[in-house]
Design a protein around this motif. Sequence first.
Motif, PDB file in Angstrom:
ATOM      1  N   ARG A 202       0.864  -1.181   0.000  1.00  0.00           N
ATOM      2  CA  ARG A 202       0.000   0.000   0.000  1.00  0.00           C
ATOM      3  C   ARG A 202       0.904   1.235   0.000  1.00  0.00           C
ATOM      4  NH1 ARG A 202      -2.438  -3.479   3.465  1.00  0.00           N
ATOM      5  NH2 ARG A 202      -1.261  -2.607   5.215  1.00  0.00           N
ATOM      6  N   TRP A 203       0.539   2.241  -0.772  1.00  0.00           N
ATOM      7  CA  TRP A 203       1.361   3.444  -0.823  1.00  0.00           C
ATOM      8  C   TRP A 203       0.478   4.682  -0.942  1.00  0.00           C
ATOM      9  CZ3 TRP A 203       1.483   6.388  -5.443  1.00  0.00           C
ATOM     10  CH2 TRP A 203       0.933   5.759  -6.579  1.00  0.00           C
ATOM     11  N   ARG A 204       1.059   5.800  -0.574  1.00  0.00           N
ATOM     12  CA  ARG A 204       0.321   7.070  -0.543  1.00  0.00           C
ATOM     13  C   ARG A 204       0.995   8.081  -1.470  1.00  0.00           C
ATOM     14  NH1 ARG A 204       1.212   8.205   4.422  1.00  0.00           N
ATOM     15  NH2 ARG A 204       2.867   9.729   4.087  1.00  0.00           N
ATOM     16  N   ASP A 205       0.192   8.758  -2.241  1.00  0.00           N
ATOM     17  CA  ASP A 205       0.687   9.890  -3.034  1.00  0.00           C
ATOM     18  C   ASP A 205       0.690  11.107  -2.108  1.00  0.00           C
ATOM     19  OD1 ASP A 205       1.204  11.986  -4.715  1.00  0.00           O
ATOM     20  OD2 ASP A 205      -0.402  11.551  -6.139  1.00  0.00           O
ATOM     21  N   ASP A 206       1.874  11.562  -1.712  1.00  0.00           N
ATOM     22  CA  ASP A 206       1.956  12.657  -0.743  1.00  0.00           C
ATOM     23  C   ASP A 206       1.389  13.963  -1.266  1.00  0.00           C
ATOM     24  OD1 ASP A 206       2.842  11.433   1.529  1.00  0.00           O
ATOM     25  OD2 ASP A 206       4.962  11.934   1.262  1.00  0.00           O
ATOM     26  N   GLU A 207       1.256  14.119  -2.573  1.00  0.00           N
ATOM     27  CA  GLU A 207       0.718  15.363  -3.108  1.00  0.00           C
ATOM     28  C   GLU A 207      -0.802  15.430  -2.965  1.00  0.00           C
ATOM     29  OE1 GLU A 207       2.041  16.400  -6.971  1.00  0.00           O
ATOM     30  OE2 GLU A 207       4.085  16.784  -6.278  1.00  0.00           O
ATOM     31  N   THR A 208      -1.467  14.305  -3.109  1.00  0.00           N
ATOM     32  CA  THR A 208      -2.930  14.302  -3.044  1.00  0.00           C
ATOM     33  C   THR A 208      -3.464  13.692  -1.756  1.00  0.00           C
ATOM     34  OG1 THR A 208      -3.117  12.121  -4.099  1.00  0.00           O
ATOM     35  CG2 THR A 208      -3.023  14.053  -5.550  1.00  0.00           C
TER      36      THR A 208
END
Length: 532
Positions: A202-208
């Motif tokens: 699982r990963w997160r787009d830090d911009e959105t």
Amino acid sequence: MTRDDNIAAATRPHTWDMLVIGGGASGLGAAVEAATRGYSVLLLESHDYAKGTSSRSTKLVHGGVRYLAQGNVSLVREALHERGLLKRNAPHLVRDLGFVIAAYKWWSAPFYGIGLKMYDLLAGKLNLQNSRYIGKAEALKRAPTLKKDGLGGGILYFDGQFDDSRLAITLLRTLEDHGGVAVNHAPVTGLLMDGGKVVGARWRDDETGQTHEARARVVVNATGVFVDDLRRMEDPAVKSMLSPSQGVHVVVDRCFLPGDSALMVPRTDDGRVLFAVPWHDHVVIGTTDTPVPDVSWEPRALPEEVDFILKTAAQYLDPAPTRADVRSVYAGLRPLVKAAEGTDTKALSRDHVIRISAGGMLTLTGGKWTTYRRMGADAVTRAAQLVGLPERMSLTEGLSLHGATHDDLPEPWKVYGTDAERIKALPGADVKLHPELPYMEAEVRWATQREQARTVEDVLSRRTRALLLNARASADAAPRVAAIMAEELGQDAAWQAVQVAAYRELAAGYMLPGGVVSADAAGRGKMETRPA
């Protein structure tokens, strides 16, 4: 490809052949290796490419003279072979550099000369130039600021020099050229498990702030000094692999080592090797080897480490730099694999290590930039065997990296290779970011458009090397960089102010003495420093 293009590709429903976590030397090397073999590959980087150790090296492509003295012949032979390949595959980033070992004792030249002849022999057909004895006059011609009293000549040998974070960005572009996908500012927040096996992340787009899942047949943990953090996502009780060590460098003006050669001190007071290396018209001096209990993204030099470097340099250079002459100081962490308790970190292996977890996650750590290609090849071969991917030949020994050219371009264009003419066509190609820096405004546009730069730090620290060359000047340039990036990214004045403030806080940690940033919400002020 833009970052948005990569995000779109990364989030489509798909099971990748390989998911590589970590965008430093080992991760990028593994991803390029996988893509050129025809495997589908996604790389996720939590911050920015080469944010950690991979942008904080001594800027050398080398076999490791010290490892030869330790008797690690196989490591030196492998590194010298890879040194030759890297120079051939990325001539726009790697160049020959002569190193002077100054002889102030009668036995120094013959003693080190014999060892360096073995260094030449181990390099074989890929040797750069042969080492040789030089007299006092040539030693001073090559390194005019060497102390003259007692100097009896020395040994001249050759290694390679490069720009570490620019090689990382070149590998990113090479990965994209071969169909790979990479996303920065995309931290992994957890592993996907199925029947006890690691099947993705699982990963997160830090911009959105949006979260996503990436499924893969095999996951490669290439997070450098942070590999244990990812391993604990699979098994919280797993024992640490690493015993990290900190290496510090100081950067000073070129006047402290004019001429066309570097200086190598083969044995410092603590038994290390110290280099003074011309780099982008400045001089990088280092390094140290200090065990550290914890790892961080922004390690800081200890006062005693800086003092040690300057004290050692003063034994050989006249005039010698002082703390007041330091333009920037940076620290990097080495991912050294643990040995027996009480072992000095200088004695730990610099070989790379591959380990397979109970859930089938492959961890790649150790090594150094020079051997990044071999590390990636070993990891991909092992990963493919692990999950039964079709066996495919490695092509990277003869792979020209993105932009490769033998054209001798001037600063700052050389590191871009064949992309240089496209950058020169952008607005600001003839406008400097700062009088004390070699970089142009067009480079900011290119970094934002084509190299996934998303923050002022990305541009000033790793797309250009402004932070390392002159931390204070880079902080002064931050508002203009933020303005150009805002234009390219569609950001507003508030975004610019946040970016400038964050960058100046970062840059203060690269200055001697410690610095603080003038409060200027609009980002129009300059850096101020005062003793910490």
